[in-house]
Scaffold this motif. Structure first.
Motif, PDB file in Angstrom:
ATOM      1  N   VAL A 140     -18.973 -42.855  75.520  1.00  0.00           N
ATOM      2  CA  VAL A 140     -20.269 -43.469  75.817  1.00  0.00           C
ATOM      3  C   VAL A 140     -21.305 -42.800  74.935  1.00  0.00           C
ATOM      4  O   VAL A 140     -21.404 -41.561  74.910  1.00  0.00           O
ATOM      5  CB  VAL A 140     -20.659 -43.292  77.298  1.00  0.00           C
ATOM      6  CG1 VAL A 140     -22.090 -43.791  77.521  1.00  0.00           C
ATOM      7  CG2 VAL A 140     -19.714 -44.051  78.206  1.00  0.00           C
ATOM      8  N   THR A 141     -22.056 -43.588  74.185  1.00  0.00           N
ATOM      9  CA  THR A 141     -23.165 -43.053  73.404  1.00  0.00           C
ATOM     10  C   THR A 141     -24.430 -43.813  73.770  1.00  0.00           C
ATOM     11  O   THR A 141     -24.397 -45.027  73.976  1.00  0.00           O
ATOM     12  CB  THR A 141     -22.898 -43.184  71.898  1.00  0.00           C
ATOM     13  OG1 THR A 141     -22.692 -44.563  71.570  1.00  0.00           O
ATOM     14  CG2 THR A 141     -21.684 -42.376  71.493  1.00  0.00           C
ATOM     15  N   ILE A 142     -25.539 -43.091  73.858  1.00  0.00           N
ATOM     16  CA  ILE A 142     -26.817 -43.697  74.219  1.00  0.00           C
ATOM     17  C   ILE A 142     -27.865 -43.221  73.229  1.00  0.00           C
ATOM     18  O   ILE A 142     -28.165 -42.016  73.157  1.00  0.00           O
ATOM     19  CB  ILE A 142     -27.218 -43.336  75.661  1.00  0.00           C
ATOM     20  CG1 ILE A 142     -26.179 -43.913  76.632  1.00  0.00           C
ATOM     21  CG2 ILE A 142     -28.615 -43.859  75.982  1.00  0.00           C
ATOM     22  CD1 ILE A 142     -26.406 -43.558  78.072  1.00  0.00           C
ATOM     23  N   ASP A 143     -28.372 -44.153  72.425  1.00  0.00           N
ATOM     24  CA  ASP A 143     -29.396 -43.809  71.449  1.00  0.00           C
ATOM     25  C   ASP A 143     -30.645 -43.316  72.172  1.00  0.00           C
ATOM     26  O   ASP A 143     -31.129 -43.959  73.107  1.00  0.00           O
ATOM     27  CB  ASP A 143     -29.744 -45.030  70.595  1.00  0.00           C
ATOM     28  CG  ASP A 143     -28.590 -45.455  69.703  1.00  0.00           C
ATOM     29  OD1 ASP A 143     -27.687 -44.627  69.497  1.00  0.00           O
ATOM     30  OD2 ASP A 143     -28.587 -46.616  69.246  1.00  0.00           O
ATOM     31  N   GLU A 199     -24.729 -34.316  75.001  1.00  0.00           N
ATOM     32  CA  GLU A 199     -23.379 -34.823  74.755  1.00  0.00           C
ATOM     33  C   GLU A 199     -22.788 -35.310  76.070  1.00  0.00           C
ATOM     34  O   GLU A 199     -22.675 -34.549  77.027  1.00  0.00           O
ATOM     35  CB  GLU A 199     -22.503 -33.729  74.148  1.00  0.00           C
ATOM     36  CG  GLU A 199     -21.091 -34.206  73.838  1.00  0.00           C
ATOM     37  CD  GLU A 199     -20.232 -33.111  73.227  1.00  0.00           C
ATOM     38  OE1 GLU A 199     -19.006 -33.315  73.127  1.00  0.00           O
ATOM     39  OE2 GLU A 199     -20.789 -32.050  72.870  1.00  0.00           O
ATOM     40  N   LEU A 200     -22.414 -36.568  76.123  1.00  0.00           N
ATOM     41  CA  LEU A 200     -21.882 -37.156  77.346  1.00  0.00           C
ATOM     42  C   LEU A 200     -20.376 -36.949  77.432  1.00  0.00           C
ATOM     43  O   LEU A 200     -19.672 -36.989  76.419  1.00  0.00           O
ATOM     44  CB  LEU A 200     -22.201 -38.655  77.395  1.00  0.00           C
ATOM     45  CG  LEU A 200     -23.693 -39.014  77.389  1.00  0.00           C
ATOM     46  CD1 LEU A 200     -23.881 -40.519  77.300  1.00  0.00           C
ATOM     47  CD2 LEU A 200     -24.368 -38.467  78.644  1.00  0.00           C
ATOM     48  N   GLN A 201     -19.903 -36.711  78.649  1.00  0.00           N
ATOM     49  CA  GLN A 201     -18.469 -36.515  78.886  1.00  0.00           C
ATOM     50  C   GLN A 201     -17.993 -37.525  79.935  1.00  0.00           C
ATOM     51  O   GLN A 201     -17.844 -37.196  81.112  1.00  0.00           O
ATOM     52  CB  GLN A 201     -18.198 -35.082  79.352  1.00  0.00           C
ATOM     53  CG  GLN A 201     -18.568 -34.039  78.300  1.00  0.00           C
ATOM     54  CD  GLN A 201     -18.266 -32.624  78.750  1.00  0.00           C
ATOM     55  OE1 GLN A 201     -18.524 -32.256  79.899  1.00  0.00           O
ATOM     56  NE2 GLN A 201     -17.697 -31.838  77.856  1.00  0.00           N
ATOM     57  N   PRO A 202     -17.758 -38.753  79.508  1.00  0.00           N
ATOM     58  CA  PRO A 202     -17.373 -39.795  80.462  1.00  0.00           C
ATOM     59  C   PRO A 202     -15.953 -39.633  80.972  1.00  0.00           C
ATOM     60  O   PRO A 202     -15.108 -38.992  80.327  1.00  0.00           O
ATOM     61  CB  PRO A 202     -17.499 -41.080  79.630  1.00  0.00           C
ATOM     62  CG  PRO A 202     -17.202 -40.629  78.231  1.00  0.00           C
ATOM     63  CD  PRO A 202     -17.815 -39.261  78.126  1.00  0.00           C
ATOM     64  N   GLY A 255     -20.854 -54.271  79.793  1.00  0.00           N
ATOM     65  CA  GLY A 255     -20.179 -53.058  80.216  1.00  0.00           C
ATOM     66  C   GLY A 255     -20.958 -52.388  81.333  1.00  0.00           C
ATOM     67  O   GLY A 255     -22.107 -52.755  81.616  1.00  0.00           O
ATOM     68  N   VAL A 256     -20.337 -51.403  81.975  1.00  0.00           N
ATOM     69  CA  VAL A 256     -20.943 -50.729  83.114  1.00  0.00           C
ATOM     70  C   VAL A 256     -20.739 -49.218  82.980  1.00  0.00           C
ATOM     71  O   VAL A 256     -19.646 -48.757  82.633  1.00  0.00           O
ATOM     72  CB  VAL A 256     -20.328 -51.209  84.452  1.00  0.00           C
ATOM     73  CG1 VAL A 256     -20.831 -50.370  85.627  1.00  0.00           C
ATOM     74  CG2 VAL A 256     -20.630 -52.688  84.682  1.00  0.00           C
ATOM     75  N   VAL A 257     -21.794 -48.466  83.261  1.00  0.00           N
ATOM     76  CA  VAL A 257     -21.711 -47.010  83.377  1.00  0.00           C
ATOM     77  C   VAL A 257     -22.167 -46.641  84.778  1.00  0.00           C
ATOM     78  O   VAL A 257     -23.295 -46.963  85.176  1.00  0.00           O
ATOM     79  CB  VAL A 257     -22.596 -46.314  82.324  1.00  0.00           C
ATOM     80  CG1 VAL A 257     -22.567 -44.801  82.544  1.00  0.00           C
ATOM     81  CG2 VAL A 257     -22.135 -46.664  80.922  1.00  0.00           C
ATOM     82  N   ILE A 258     -21.288 -45.993  85.548  1.00  0.00           N
ATOM     83  CA  ILE A 258     -21.608 -45.585  86.917  1.00  0.00           C
ATOM     84  C   ILE A 258     -21.758 -44.070  86.935  1.00  0.00           C
ATOM     85  O   ILE A 258     -20.882 -43.350  86.441  1.00  0.00           O
ATOM     86  CB  ILE A 258     -20.514 -46.024  87.900  1.00  0.00           C
ATOM     87  CG1 ILE A 258     -20.358 -47.548  87.881  1.00  0.00           C
ATOM     88  CG2 ILE A 258     -20.817 -45.538  89.320  1.00  0.00           C
ATOM     89  CD1 ILE A 258     -19.199 -48.066  88.735  1.00  0.00           C
ATOM     90  N   PHE A 259     -22.868 -43.570  87.505  1.00  0.00           N
ATOM     91  CA  PHE A 259     -23.029 -42.115  87.582  1.00  0.00           C
ATOM     92  C   PHE A 259     -22.963 -41.642  89.028  1.00  0.00           C
ATOM     93  O   PHE A 259     -23.256 -42.378  89.963  1.00  0.00           O
ATOM     94  CB  PHE A 259     -24.315 -41.650  86.893  1.00  0.00           C
ATOM     95  CG  PHE A 259     -25.611 -42.096  87.508  1.00  0.00           C
ATOM     96  CD1 PHE A 259     -26.293 -41.277  88.407  1.00  0.00           C
ATOM     97  CD2 PHE A 259     -26.170 -43.323  87.164  1.00  0.00           C
ATOM     98  CE1 PHE A 259     -27.503 -41.674  88.956  1.00  0.00           C
ATOM     99  CE2 PHE A 259     -27.390 -43.727  87.703  1.00  0.00           C
ATOM    100  CZ  PHE A 259     -28.052 -42.902  88.612  1.00  0.00           C
ATOM    101  N   ASN A 260     -22.546 -40.401  89.181  1.00  0.00           N
ATOM    102  CA  ASN A 260     -22.247 -39.829  90.489  1.00  0.00           C
ATOM    103  C   ASN A 260     -23.519 -39.643  91.322  1.00  0.00           C
ATOM    104  O   ASN A 260     -24.620 -39.491  90.782  1.00  0.00           O
ATOM    105  CB  ASN A 260     -21.548 -38.479  90.313  1.00  0.00           C
ATOM    106  CG  ASN A 260     -20.609 -38.157  91.455  1.00  0.00           C
ATOM    107  OD1 ASN A 260     -20.602 -38.836  92.473  1.00  0.00           O
ATOM    108  ND2 ASN A 260     -19.798 -37.127  91.285  1.00  0.00           N
ATOM    109  N   ASN A 261     -23.354 -39.625  92.646  1.00  0.00           N
ATOM    110  CA  ASN A 261     -24.460 -39.305  93.552  1.00  0.00           C
ATOM    111  C   ASN A 261     -24.275 -37.930  94.179  1.00  0.00           C
ATOM    112  O   ASN A 261     -24.996 -37.554  95.090  1.00  0.00           O
ATOM    113  CB  ASN A 261     -24.598 -40.371  94.636  1.00  0.00           C
ATOM    114  CG  ASN A 261     -23.333 -40.526  95.461  1.00  0.00           C
ATOM    115  OD1 ASN A 261     -22.351 -39.805  95.256  1.00  0.00           O
ATOM    116  ND2 ASN A 261     -23.338 -41.466  96.394  1.00  0.00           N
ATOM    117  N   ALA A 262     -23.279 -37.197  93.683  1.00  0.00           N
ATOM    118  CA  ALA A 262     -23.022 -35.821  94.125  1.00  0.00           C
ATOM    119  C   ALA A 262     -22.803 -34.975  92.889  1.00  0.00           C
ATOM    120  O   ALA A 262     -22.515 -35.492  91.802  1.00  0.00           O
ATOM    121  CB  ALA A 262     -21.806 -35.774  95.046  1.00  0.00           C
ATOM    122  N   GLU A 263     -22.932 -33.674  93.049  1.00  0.00           N
ATOM    123  CA  GLU A 263     -22.774 -32.798  91.895  1.00  0.00           C
ATOM    124  C   GLU A 263     -21.365 -32.893  91.327  1.00  0.00           C
ATOM    125  O   GLU A 263     -20.399 -33.096  92.048  1.00  0.00           O
ATOM    126  CB  GLU A 263     -23.084 -31.352  92.273  1.00  0.00           C
ATOM    127  CG  GLU A 263     -24.523 -31.125  92.740  1.00  0.00           C
ATOM    128  CD  GLU A 263     -25.547 -31.525  91.695  1.00  0.00           C
ATOM    129  OE1 GLU A 263     -25.269 -31.344  90.491  1.00  0.00           O
ATOM    130  OE2 GLU A 263     -26.623 -32.024  92.078  1.00  0.00           O
TER     131      GLU A 263
END
Length: 466
Positions: A108-111, A116-119, A178-186
């Protein structure tokens, strides 16, 4: 392991650590009624060698052993060769299942985002290489997306409220590429979409910190573009195997008709070497088989390692389903060894499907009291290979340490986290318990009230679907 009593033949990664919950057990009443170690115990415990168990863990945990892959099959062949080196005739029992191969690469890259993202992938995420404007879509519910046009966009969605699969399908219905889902917990997020669906679009997961940092940029008014790439994912019919070594009674004229099954699962989740989960149980099953090979017993003992446990206990269900009615009626006990060696986990406990005592817990509490001065506590819990046996009416219990280690289902489940002292302890407790029942002229323990906790929360192998 998996949701309680749920046959899930589809998931390839079942995650507990991402949920972040751990079982909290009430402390059972302390009873100090120590029994002396007997001469029969010594016949077994004096032969158990934790070094052997450790070395087999080391070999098995060199690479993840995802069910249906070449690495799992290599593990099956190694286990078979070990059983045969002890003198056992060994059966490999194949079975098919519809499974999933995780991606070989993902990105995943986001301009405009400097970090640095770690999907991570979801089980059943589909391949794809897509890009578009990033749009926040809340929790991805149908209500939130009513009237929203996501055509050609990458939807950023927060975990919660509905399943991952519903989030992906809801966004796809609104035109998301596409879809990117992010966590709601650490911590990082891993989970499953539950099964193959032609309507899925590529979907990956980010941690809470990553997702919130990206969301903050969007909320500040920045326009961000995103690219999402998944390669090498595959869904389809696959083959896994159980490995079974059988010790027949030593003297047929004095033998009974009973069968005891000692088992573990040899597969691991994707990305995890699985030293503790469950190379530890597999290696302990091998060591107990070695020890019992030349010890006279009046009971048939089957040493089995099961495939595809991480996908929904598929291998152990296949094994139990393959038994005749006569074999089921003759099988009196299943000792299930799962995650029995981590130095970073808690104390040894036993779990039964209904939280009730049975022959396995009675034998094992008696042996642990003789060996350690106190009985191992019993709690209620499923999600491992004792479940199919219990559902068939066979006395069964899971041996595990509670709480589980922080590296559960992660790349850090490696050999350096294994405690030889814990391996020795569990092997002695289980080995002495088995021999207490399987030795000649023994009727088993006298029934007595033991210690159990019927409603303790389950602690292992949560199927992470939302």
């Amino acid at each position: 392991m998996r949701k309680p009593i749920l046959k899930v033949a589809l998931a390839s990664t079942l995650i507990f650590g991402a949920i972040g919950t751990q079982a909290v057990f009430a402390h059972p009443s302390d009873v100090k009624q120590t029994q002396p170690v007997n001469v029969f115990d010594k016949k077994v415990v004096n032969q158990i060698n934790a070094e052997n168990i450790y070395n087999n863990i080391d070999y098995l945990s060199q690479t993840p052993r995802v069910a249906g892959t070449e690495s799992e099959y290599n593990a099956v062949q190694y286990i078979k060769s070990q059983f045969e080196s002890y003198g056992y005739e060994t059966e490999i029992q194949p079975f098919t299942f519809y499974g999933y191969t995780p991606p070989s690469s993902m990105e995943v890259t986001i301009d405009g985002y400097g970090g640095e993202l770690q999907p991570r992938s979801f089980t059943y995420s589909v391949n794809g290489d897509v890009s578009g404007e990033l749009a926040f879509a809340g929790l991805g519910t149908q209500e939130e997306l009513e009237g929203v046009d996501l055509t050609g966009k990458i939807a950023l969605i927060q975990r919660g409220s509905i399943s991952f699969a519903e989030k992906v399908l809801n966004a796809a219905e609104k035109g998301a590429a596409g879809v990117v889902i992010f966590n709601n917990a650490e911590g990082p997020l891993s989970g499953t979409l539950g099964g193959h669906n032609e309507e899925y679009v590529p979907a990956l997961a980010l941690s809470k910190a990553e997702g919130e940092a990206i969301l903050a940029l969007l909320e500040s008014g920045e326009t961000l573009s995103a690219s999402l790439s998944i390669e090498g994912a595959d869904a389809g019919e696959k083959v896994s195997h159980n490995v079974i070594a059988t010790k027949k009674p030593t003297n047929n004229k004095k033998a009974n008709d009973d069968i005891i099954v000692v088992g573990s699962h040899h597969d691991s989740v994707a990305g995890a070497p699985g030293a503790n989960d469950d190379a530890s149980g597999t290696a302990m099953t091998l060591e107990l088989a070695r020890v019992f090979k030349d010890i006279p017993t009046d009971t048939e003992i089957r040493f089995a390692t099961f495939g595809a446990e991480e996908l929904g206990l598929i291998g152990s269900y296949h094994y139990v389903d393959s038994l005749s009615d006569d074999e089921i009626s003759r099988t009196i006990a299943n000792f299930n060894l799962d995650m029995v060696g981590s130095k970073d986990a808690g104390d040894l406990v036993m779990m039964t499907l209904d939280g009730e005592e049975n022959l396995v817990t009675e034998l094992s509490q008696a042996s642990s009291e003789r060996l350690n001065g106190e009985p191992t506590p019993v709690y209620q819990g499923g999600r491992s290979d004792h479940v199919p046996f219990a559902e068939a009416g066979i006395a069964a219990a899971l041996f595990i340490h509670s709480p589980t280690e922080p590296w559960y289902h992660s790349p850090e489940d490696t050999i350096d986290k294994i405690s030889k002292e814990k391996l020795q302890d569990v092997a002695e407790v289980v080995g002495a318990a088995i021999y207490d029942k399987a030795r000649f002229d023994n009727m088993g323990p006298k029934p007595k009230k033991q210690h159990k906790m019927k409603a303790a929360p389950e602690m292992v192998h949560e199927l992470d679907v939302k």
